[in-house]
Design a protein around this motif. Structure first.
Motif, mmCIF file in Angstrom:
data_model
loop_
_atom_site.group_PDB
_atom_site.id
_atom_site.type_symbol
_atom_site.label_atom_id
_atom_site.label_comp_id
_atom_site.label_asym_id
_atom_site.label_seq_id
_atom_site.Cartn_x
_atom_site.Cartn_y
_atom_site.Cartn_z
ATOM 1 N N ALA A 131 0.832 -1.204 0.000
ATOM 2 C CA ALA A 131 0.000 0.000 0.000
ATOM 3 C C ALA A 131 0.869 1.257 0.000
ATOM 4 C CB ALA A 131 -0.927 -0.006 1.208
ATOM 5 N N LEU A 132 1.978 1.214 0.722
ATOM 6 C CA LEU A 132 2.869 2.365 0.744
ATOM 7 C C LEU A 132 3.480 2.613 -0.634
ATOM 8 C CD1 LEU A 132 4.728 1.902 4.129
ATOM 9 C CD2 LEU A 132 3.331 3.854 3.464
ATOM 10 N N VAL A 133 3.917 1.528 -1.279
ATOM 11 C CA VAL A 133 4.489 1.680 -2.619
ATOM 12 C C VAL A 133 3.453 2.258 -3.575
ATOM 13 C CG1 VAL A 133 5.368 0.380 -4.590
ATOM 14 C CG2 VAL A 133 6.167 -0.161 -2.310
ATOM 15 N N LEU A 134 2.227 1.783 -3.412
ATOM 16 C CA LEU A 134 1.151 2.206 -4.303
ATOM 17 C C LEU A 134 0.846 3.692 -4.163
ATOM 18 C CD1 LEU A 134 -0.926 1.142 -6.284
ATOM 19 C CD2 LEU A 134 -2.405 0.628 -4.373
ATOM 20 N N SER A 135 0.987 4.187 -2.936
ATOM 21 C CA SER A 135 0.473 5.515 -2.665
ATOM 22 C C SER A 135 1.430 6.621 -3.052
ATOM 23 C CB SER A 135 0.163 5.623 -1.177
ATOM 24 O OG SER A 135 1.379 5.499 -0.463
ATOM 25 N N GLU A 136 2.587 6.254 -3.541
ATOM 26 C CA GLU A 136 3.654 7.251 -3.653
ATOM 27 C C GLU A 136 3.272 8.533 -4.371
ATOM 28 O OE1 GLU A 136 6.989 6.817 -6.183
ATOM 29 O OE2 GLU A 136 7.273 8.879 -5.503
ATOM 30 N N ASP A 137 2.695 8.424 -5.537
ATOM 31 C CA ASP A 137 2.358 9.650 -6.256
ATOM 32 C C ASP A 137 0.919 10.083 -5.996
ATOM 33 O OD1 ASP A 137 1.284 10.607 -9.328
ATOM 34 O OD2 ASP A 137 2.911 11.669 -8.338
ATOM 35 N N TYR A 138 0.129 9.111 -5.578
ATOM 36 C CA TYR A 138 -1.297 9.368 -5.448
ATOM 37 C C TYR A 138 -1.593 10.411 -4.373
ATOM 38 C CZ TYR A 138 -6.240 8.434 -4.956
ATOM 39 O OH TYR A 138 -7.596 8.565 -4.901
ATOM 40 N N LEU A 139 -0.797 10.385 -3.313
ATOM 41 C CA LEU A 139 -1.050 11.304 -2.203
ATOM 42 C C LEU A 139 -0.970 12.755 -2.659
ATOM 43 C CD1 LEU A 139 1.004 9.546 0.587
ATOM 44 C CD2 LEU A 139 -1.448 9.526 0.259
ATOM 45 N N GLU A 140 -0.011 12.997 -3.538
ATOM 46 C CA GLU A 140 0.139 14.356 -4.041
ATOM 47 C C GLU A 140 -1.080 14.751 -4.845
ATOM 48 O OE1 GLU A 140 3.356 17.032 -6.452
ATOM 49 O OE2 GLU A 140 3.028 14.924 -6.944
ATOM 50 N N LYS A 141 -1.600 13.763 -5.596
ATOM 51 C CA LYS A 141 -2.758 14.029 -6.450
ATOM 52 C C LYS A 141 -3.971 14.456 -5.633
ATOM 53 C CE LYS A 141 -5.745 11.203 -9.317
ATOM 54 N NZ LYS A 141 -5.812 9.960 -10.083
ATOM 55 N N VAL A 142 -4.152 13.840 -4.460
ATOM 56 C CA VAL A 142 -5.314 14.212 -3.662
ATOM 57 C C VAL A 142 -4.948 15.190 -2.545
ATOM 58 C CG1 VAL A 142 -6.672 12.161 -4.113
ATOM 59 C CG2 VAL A 142 -5.029 12.122 -2.278
ATOM 60 N N HIS A 143 -3.828 15.827 -2.675
ATOM 61 C CA HIS A 143 -3.404 16.884 -1.741
ATOM 62 C C HIS A 143 -3.301 16.401 -0.312
ATOM 63 C CE1 HIS A 143 -4.128 19.406 -5.155
ATOM 64 N NE2 HIS A 143 -5.391 19.055 -5.170
ATOM 65 N N ILE A 144 -2.695 15.278 -0.128
ATOM 66 C CA ILE A 144 -2.432 14.762 1.216
ATOM 67 C C ILE A 144 -0.945 14.931 1.492
ATOM 68 C CG2 ILE A 144 -2.249 12.654 2.581
ATOM 69 C CD1 ILE A 144 -4.777 11.687 1.412
ATOM 70 N N ARG A 145 -0.641 15.381 2.683
ATOM 71 C CA ARG A 145 0.762 15.560 3.012
ATOM 72 C C ARG A 145 1.406 14.208 3.289
ATOM 73 N NH1 ARG A 145 3.205 20.113 4.629
ATOM 74 N NH2 ARG A 145 4.183 19.011 6.376
ATOM 75 N N GLY A 146 2.419 13.905 2.527
ATOM 76 C CA GLY A 146 3.051 12.593 2.579
ATOM 77 C C GLY A 146 3.569 12.164 3.933
ATOM 78 N N PRO A 147 4.423 12.973 4.585
ATOM 79 C CA PRO A 147 5.018 12.509 5.842
ATOM 80 C C PRO A 147 3.964 12.172 6.893
ATOM 81 C CG PRO A 147 6.110 14.491 5.067
ATOM 82 C CD PRO A 147 4.943 14.285 4.191
ATOM 83 N N GLU A 148 2.943 12.985 6.991
ATOM 84 C CA GLU A 148 1.937 12.746 8.027
ATOM 85 C C GLU A 148 1.123 11.495 7.730
ATOM 86 O OE1 GLU A 148 1.735 17.491 8.610
ATOM 87 O OE2 GLU A 148 0.046 16.433 7.695
ATOM 88 N N TRP A 149 0.766 11.318 6.480
ATOM 89 C CA TRP A 149 -0.004 10.125 6.118
ATOM 90 C C TRP A 149 0.791 8.874 6.422
ATOM 91 C CZ3 TRP A 149 0.192 6.019 2.686
ATOM 92 C CH2 TRP A 149 -1.021 5.404 2.388
ATOM 93 N N ARG A 150 2.050 8.906 6.039
ATOM 94 C CA ARG A 150 2.885 7.724 6.250
ATOM 95 C C ARG A 150 3.142 7.470 7.720
ATOM 96 N NH1 ARG A 150 5.269 10.123 1.248
ATOM 97 N NH2 ARG A 150 4.456 8.750 -0.373
#
Lengths: 510, 482
Positions: free
Chosen positions: B87-106
Motif C-alpha cells: 500500500a505504501l508503494v502504491l500511494s507514492e504519487d497518489y497522495l500528491e494528487k489528492v493533496h495529502i501531506r506525505g510525511p503525516e499520512w505515512r
C-alpha cells in the motif's frame, strides 16, 4: 522416445498456446483467420490421431503430470489425463468440429471491426477448455477447464455478440447463460469439494466411484444432485434450458455452432462418464423420474420447434430434443441388466453424432443470409434456386438429424431406444413420437424456406453467396463419415463398449 | 531474558524510528512531493518485517506474557506488514494528487503497522486492546485524511462513530471476561474457561458472564470487520475514502482485524466454541445473502468493493470456524492482495484530474490501456473465484475444510458454506460488470479520451499483485508454510 501418451497434454496445451498467440498476435483479420484455420487443422489432426490410437489400445492412454500440493486441504493432487474408448469420441468430435466450424462459419471479411484477436483467441481458449474437460482425470483440473470454457464463451459472446429479434440486448442474454451455468457448476464444485474432503485427496474421475461409495447414503444423495445440477444446466435439461434459444441467437455463428456441437457435450460427458459410473444407486432410485424428465424434454423440444420461425431457433430446440434422447440413453442404461452398455454406448455415439450434425446445421444456417442472419419462415422462400449446394447439404443434414437409417444417428438412436425399451415401452413410444415431430418440424421449415418460388415477400433480405466447392466438399466428407459409421458402426462402437464394460466398478450392469 | 527483551525492541525499532523521523519531517517539510518520507516509511515496514523474521520466534514471550509470539502471529505479521508495504508503494504519487501531506499520512500508517504486529502477538487483554486501538484510530484518521473533500470528512466521521462504538463494546466485553476469569492473560483465561466447561459448568455464573463477554467482543469485532448485519457503514466509508487510504484500511487493517478475531476465538475463547461457532455461521450466511444482493445495484466501484468485502468476510468467518490458521492466513493474504490489486487497477486506469469512480469511467478502457485492464481483469477473476487464482484456492480451501469428516460443522455450518459458494454466482455478476465496462461494448459513451499518465508504481503493484494471485492460486499454499 516420445510415447503417444506424452502427446496427451498437447490436446489442451496446443489450443492454449494458439489462444495466447492470438491475443498478442497479428491484428490483421486475414492473417489471424488463416492462422486460426491452420492451427485448428493441426489440432484436428492431433485429436483424430490420438483419438483413434486410444480407441485401438485396450487400456487407453494415460499421462501423469506434476503433483500439486494442495496445502489448503493438506493433501497432494496428481495431475492426470486419460484417453480411452470412453472419451475418445468426444475428442474426435472436437477434432472434427473445430476446424470445420472455423472454416465454414468464419466471420465475413471486415465484420470483426478490428477485434479479430479476441474472436479467434476466445475460439482457441474454448477449444483448450473443452479438450481439458474431456481428457482430465483430475477433478480439480476438470473443474478448472469447465470454468475456463465458460469464461471463453463469456468473452466471445460479450465482445462479438449481436442482438437478435426478441432477445433484448446481448449482455442480458449472456448473463442469463452464464449465471444459470454457474448455478449448476457451483453446486458441482461443492460436490467435488465434499468428495475430495471426505477422501482427503483427489480421487480423479477414475476413482470417483470408489470414493463416493465410501460416503454415507445421505451424503451420496446430496453429491449426486450437485453433480446432476451441474451437468443438467450444460446439456441442457428441460427446465434449465431458458438460456438456450436466446444465447444461440445472439452468439456469433462459429460460437453458436461450437456451443451446440461441443459445449453441450460437456454435460453429456459428465452424465455418461462422471455421474453414471459413480452414482448408479441414485440413478436407479430416481430412474423413473429421470427417464420421464428426458422424454418430456424430447417432446417439449419437438413441439416448440413447430412454433419457431427462425431456423436458428428451430435448430436450438431440436438440439434440446435430441439431447433429451441422449440423456434417456444414460438413465435407461444404468442398472438395466443386459442392456446396460447399450444405453450408454448409444449415448456416447449420440454425443459424437449430434455434435457433428449440429455443427453442420448451424454452420449452414449461418451461410444463407448476409451477416450470418438466420432465415425466417415467412420472410423468404425458394432459397434452393440460388443456393443449390446449401440446400442439398442442409437437407441431408436434416435427414441425418432425423435418424434416417443409413446414417450414424440412426444407430445411436436405436441403441438408446433398445435401452429405454427395457425400462418401459412407453418411453420409446413417447420419445419416438417426439423425435418424429422434431424431424417433421425441421423438414417443414426446410420446405418453407427452400422450396417454392424464389422471393422475399417481406422486406428485402440480402443473401450470402452459396457455398464454395471446397466448403461443400468438406461438408460432404462429414456426411460420408456419417454414412460410413451408419452402415458399419462396429469399429467405433466396439472400443467404446469395451471401455465402458471395463469401467463397471459398482455393478452398473446390475 | 535479556535476549528476548532486546529481540522485541530490535524487531520493532525500524517502525518506532521511522515514526519519529516522519514526525520530524512532517513538521519541517513545506509540502508537496517528497521522496524521503516515502523511503523512510518503506524501509521502516520492510525492516520490521525482516527483523521480526530473525528476532522473533514462536514461543517467545515478553513483558511477563503481555506479548506472545506464535507461528500464526508471525504469519499474520508478515501478511499485515506485507500488505502495508504494498500500500505504501502504491500511494507514492497518489497522495500528491489528492493533496495529502506525505510525511503525516505515512506516519499514521506506521503507527497502524505497530497495531498489525501486535494484533496477533498480544498475550493479554491490555495489549490486545492497545493493538485494537492502534489499528482503529489510524483508520479513522486515514479515512478522513484529505479533509478538503467533504465526502472524506463524512467517511472519517462515520468510521469514527462506528469505531468508537466498537471499541466501547470490546472494552465492555474485556471487562466481563476479566470479571469471569480473574486474569488478564489470554492463556490463563483459556485455562480458566476450560476448567469451568470441563466441569460441565453451563451452570456457573462465571460461564454466563464469559458468554456475555464473548457476545460483546464478537459483536465489536464483527462491526470492525464489517460482517453482515453490521456492515451498513462500510460502503459509505469506502466511497468517501481516497484510494491510498483505502488500500491500507481495506487491505492491511482488515486482515489484522480478522487476525485479532481469530486470536480471540481460538485462544482465550476457544473453550466456548460451541457458542461462537453457530453465531459465526449465522453471520456468514447473512453476509453471503446481504453482501451479494446489496451489491447488485451498485454502480460505483468503491461501493462494489465494500460489499465484496462483506461477502468475503462471510467466507473468512467460516474459515475461522474451521480453526485452521493456515487457511486463514492464506485467505487473508489472497484477499488483501486482491484488494490492493483492484485499487492499483483503479489508480492505473484513472487520470491526473479524477479518480475512477463509476463503471462508466472505465468504459472502453480495455482497448486504450490493455495492459492495466488485463491485469485488473485477473484481479477480478480472483474476486469472483475463478480457478487458477488465489481467490478460488482460498474459497475451495474453505469448502474442503467444511466438508472434512472431523470439521465439527452442524447443519447451519453446511448451510452457510453452501449458501456462500452458491451465491458467488451473484458475485460473479457484479464483478463482471467491471469486466464488461472494460472490454465489451456497453452501448454507452466511452470514457473521455484524456491524457492518462501511466505511473510505474501503480503498474508495478498491479502486475505484482496479479502475478502473486495467480502464483498463489497455482501452488495453493502460502510459500514457506507447510
Amino acid at each position: 522416445m516420445v510415447l503417444t501418451s506424452d502427446l496427451l497434454p498437447l490436446l489442451a496445451l496446443l489450443p492454449l498456446a494458439w489462444s495466447v498467440f492470438h491475443f498478442f498476435g497479428p491484428r490483421d483479420e486475414a492473417t489471424a483467420g488463416t492462422m486460426a484455420l491452420a492451427v485448428s487443422l493441426l489440432f484436428g489432426a492431433l485429436a483424430v490421431y490420438l483419438g483413434t490410437t486410444a480407441m485401438g489400445v485396450a487400456e487407453g492412454l494415460t499421462w501423469t503430470g506434476p503433483t500439486l500440493a494442495l496445502g489448503l486441504g493438506g493433501f497432494d493432487v496428481p495431475l492426470r489425463l486419460y484417453l480411452d474408448g470412453r472419451n475418445a469420441p468426444f475428442i474426435l468430435l472436437l477434432g472434427l468440429a473445430v476446424p470445420f466450424v472455423l472454416a465454414l462459419a468464419r466471420p465475413a471479411p471486415g465484420s470483426l471491426s478490428g477485434k479479430s484477436r479476441s474472436f479467434f483467441g476466445c475460439a482457441a481458449a474454448l477449444t483448450a477448455g473443452l479438450a481439458g474437460v474431456f481428457i482430465s482425470d483430475t477433478l480439480l483440473l476438470f473443474y478448472l477447464c469447465w470454468e475456463a470454457s465458460l469464461l471463453a464463451v463469456y468473452f466471445w459472446i460479450g465482445i462479438h455478440g449481436k442482438p437478435a429479434p426478441r432477445t433484448g440486448e446481448v449482455y442480458g442474454v449472456l448473463m442469463r447463460f452464464v449465471l444459470l451455468t454457474l448455478a449448476g457448476s457451483l453446486p458441482m464444485l461443492l460436490g467435488l469439494g465434499a468428495v475430495m474432503a471426505f477422501r482427503q485427496g483427489d480421487p480423479g474421475i477414475s476413482g470417483l466411484a470408489a470414493a463416493v461409495g465410501g460416503m454415507s447414503p445421505t451424503a451420496q444423495g446430496w453429491v449426486f444432485f450437485a453433480f446432476l445440477l451441474g451437468f443438467a444446466v450444460k446439456l441442457p435439461f428441460l427446465g434449465l434450458h431458458g438460456w438456450l434459444r436466446d444465447t444461440y441467437a445472439v452468439a456469433p455463428a462459429a460460437c453458436r455452432a461450437l456451443l451446440s456441437a461441443a459445449m453441450s457435450k460437456m454435460g453429456a460427458y459428465g452424465l455418461i462418464l462422471v455421474l453414471a459410473p459413480a452414482f448408479p444407486d441414485q440413478i436407479e432410485r430416481y430412474a423413473a423420474a429421470l427417464q420421464l424428465w428426458c422424454v418430456a424434454a424430447v417432446l417439449y423440444g419437438a413441439l416448440i420447434c413447430l412454433a419457431q420461425e427462425r431456423l436458428v431457433d428451430l435448430l436450438a430446440y431440436s438440439s434440446l430434443s435430441h439431447l433429451g434422447l441422449l440423456a434417456l440413453g444414460v438413465f435407461a442404461g444404468v442398472r438395466s441388466g443386459d442392456a446396460a452398455t447399450t444405453g450408454l454406448t448409444g449415448a456416447v455415439f449420440q454425443a459424437f453424432n449430434h455434435g457433428l450434425i449440429m455443427a453442420l446445421l448451424f454452420v449452414l444456417d449461418a451461410r444463407a443470409l448476409k451477416g450470418g442472419e438466420s432465415p425466417a419462415l415467412g420472410t423468404l422462400t425458394g432459397l434452393r434456386a440460388s443456393h443449390r449446394r446449401l440446400a442439398a447439404l442442409l437437407l441431408t443434414g436434416i435427414f441425418a438429424s432425423a435418424s434416417l437409417p443409413g446414417f450414424s444417428n440412426f444407430v445411436g438412436e436405436i441403441l438408446v431406444y433398445f435401452a429405454a425399451f427395457q425400462a418401459s415401452p412407453w418411453l420409446v413410444l413417447l420419445a419416438g413420437a417426439g423425435a418424429l415431430i422434431g424431424a417433421a418440424a425441421l423438414v417443414r421449415a426446410f420446405h418453407g424456406l427452400f422450396f417454392g418460388k424464389p422471393g422475399s415477400p417481406a422486406a428485402a433480405v440480402s443473401f450470402a453467396p452459396d457455398l464454395a466447392r471446397w466448403e461443400a466438399a468438406a461438408a460432404l466428407a462429414l456426411i460420408l463419415l456419417w454414412v460410413a459409421l451408419g452402415l458399419y458402426p462396429m469399429p467405433f462402437l466396439g472400443p467404446v463398449e469395451k471401455s465402458l464394460l471395463m469401467l463397471n466398478p459398482r455393478g452398473w450392469t446390475g | 531474558m535479556d535476549r528476548l527483551m532486546n529481540a522485541y525492541l530490535i524487531a520493532h525499532s525500524p517502525l518506532i524510528l521511522g515514526f519519529a523521523l516522519l514526525l520530524v519531517i512532517g513538521a519541517l517539510h513545506p509540502g508537496g512531493r517528497d521522496f524521503y518520507s516515502h523511503a523512510i516509511a518503506v524501509v521502516a515496514v520492510a525492516g520490521t518485517a525482516a527483523l521480526s523474521a530473525f528476532q522473533l520466534f514462536p514461543g517467545d514471550t515478553f513483558y511477563g506474557g503481555a506479548i506472545q509470539v506464535t507461528a500464526f502471529s508471525k504469519a499474520l505479521t508478515y501478511v499485515g506488514l506485507g500488505l502495508a508495504l504494498i500500500a505504501l508503494v502504491l500511494s507514492e504519487d497518489y497522495l500528491e494528487k489528492v493533496h495529502i501531506r506525505g510525511p503525516e499520512w505515512r506516519m499514521v500508517v506506521l503507527a497502524q503497522c505497530f497495531g498489525f504486529t501486535h494484533a496477533s502477538m498480544a498475550g493479554d487483554l491490555a495489549t490486545l486492546f492497545i493493538a485494537f486501538e492502534l489499528i482503529s484510530i489510524p483508520s479513522y484518521v486515514l479515512a478522513g485524511f484529505n479533509h478538503r473533500d467533504v465526502r472524506a470528512n463524512e467517511a472519517g466521521m462515520k468510521y469514527l462513530l462506528l469505531g468508537v462504538l466498537s471499541s466501547a463494546l470490546f472494552l465492555f466485553g474485556m471487562a466481563f471476561l476479566y470479571g469471569a476469569t480473574g486474569t488478564l492473560n489470554l492463556v490463563s483465561i483459556r485455562g480458566q474457561l476450560e476448567l469451568h466447561t470441563s466441569l460441565g459448568g453451563a451452570a456457573g455464573p462465571d460461564i454466563a458472564l464469559a458468554k456475555a463477554a464473548l457476545v460483546l467482543i464478537l459483536v465489536s469485532l464483527l462491526f470492525k470487520t464489517a460482517a453482515a448485519p453490521f456492515h451498513s457503514w462500510l460502503s459509505d466509508v469506502y466511497q468517501g475514502t481516497n484510494l491510498a487510504s483505502l488500500a491500507v484500511i481495506g487491505g492491511a487493517a482488515k486482515s489484522a482485524s480478522f487476525g485479532l478475531l481469530a486470536l480471540m476465538l481460538w485462544g482465550p475463547l476457544g473453550p466456548l466454541a460451541e457458542t461462537w461457532m453457530p453465531l459465526l455461521w449465522a453471520v456468514a450466511l447473512v453476509s453471503a445473502v446481504l453482501g451479494n444482493f446489496q451489491a447488485i445495484a451498485q454502480t460505483q466501484i468503491k461501493r462494489l468493493l465494500a460489499y465484496s468485502g462483506v461477502v468475503n468476510a462471510g467466507f473468512i468467518l467460516i474459515a475461522i470456524t474451521e480453526r485452521s490458521p493456515f487457511l486463514l492466513a492464506f485467505y487473508l493474504a489472497s484477499y488483501g492482495l486482491a484488494t490492493l490489486g483492484a485499487l492499483a487497477g483503479m489508480m492505473a486506469l484513472g487520470t491526473r484530474g479524477a479518480d475512477v469512480d463509476t463503471l462508466d469511467d472505465l468504459a472502453g478502457l480495455g482497448r486504450r490501456q490493455p495492459l492495466s485492464a488485463a491485469f485488473f481483469t485477473v484481479i477480478l477473476l480472483s474476486y469472483a473465484g475463478i480457478p487458477l487464482t488465489a481467490g478460488f484456492a482460498a474459497k475451495f480451501g474453505v469448502v474442503l475444510g467444511a466438508f472434512r469428516p472431523d470439521s465439527g460443522f452442524s447443519q447451519l455450518g453446511y448451510a452457510a458454506t453452501v449458501a456462500s459458494v452458491c451465491l458467488s454466482l451473484v458475485s460473479f455478476f457484479f464483478y463482471f460488470k467491471i469486466v464488461r465496462s472494460l472490454w465489451m461494448p456497453t452501448g454507452g459513451v466511452e470514457a473521455p479520451e484524456m491524457k492518462r499518465e501511466i505511473r510505474l508504481n501503480y503498474l508495478f503493484v498491479l502486475i505484482f499483485t496479479a502475478v502473486a494471485i495467480v502464483g498463489l492460486g497455482v501452488i495453493m499454499r502460502l510459500p514457506g508454510a507447510s
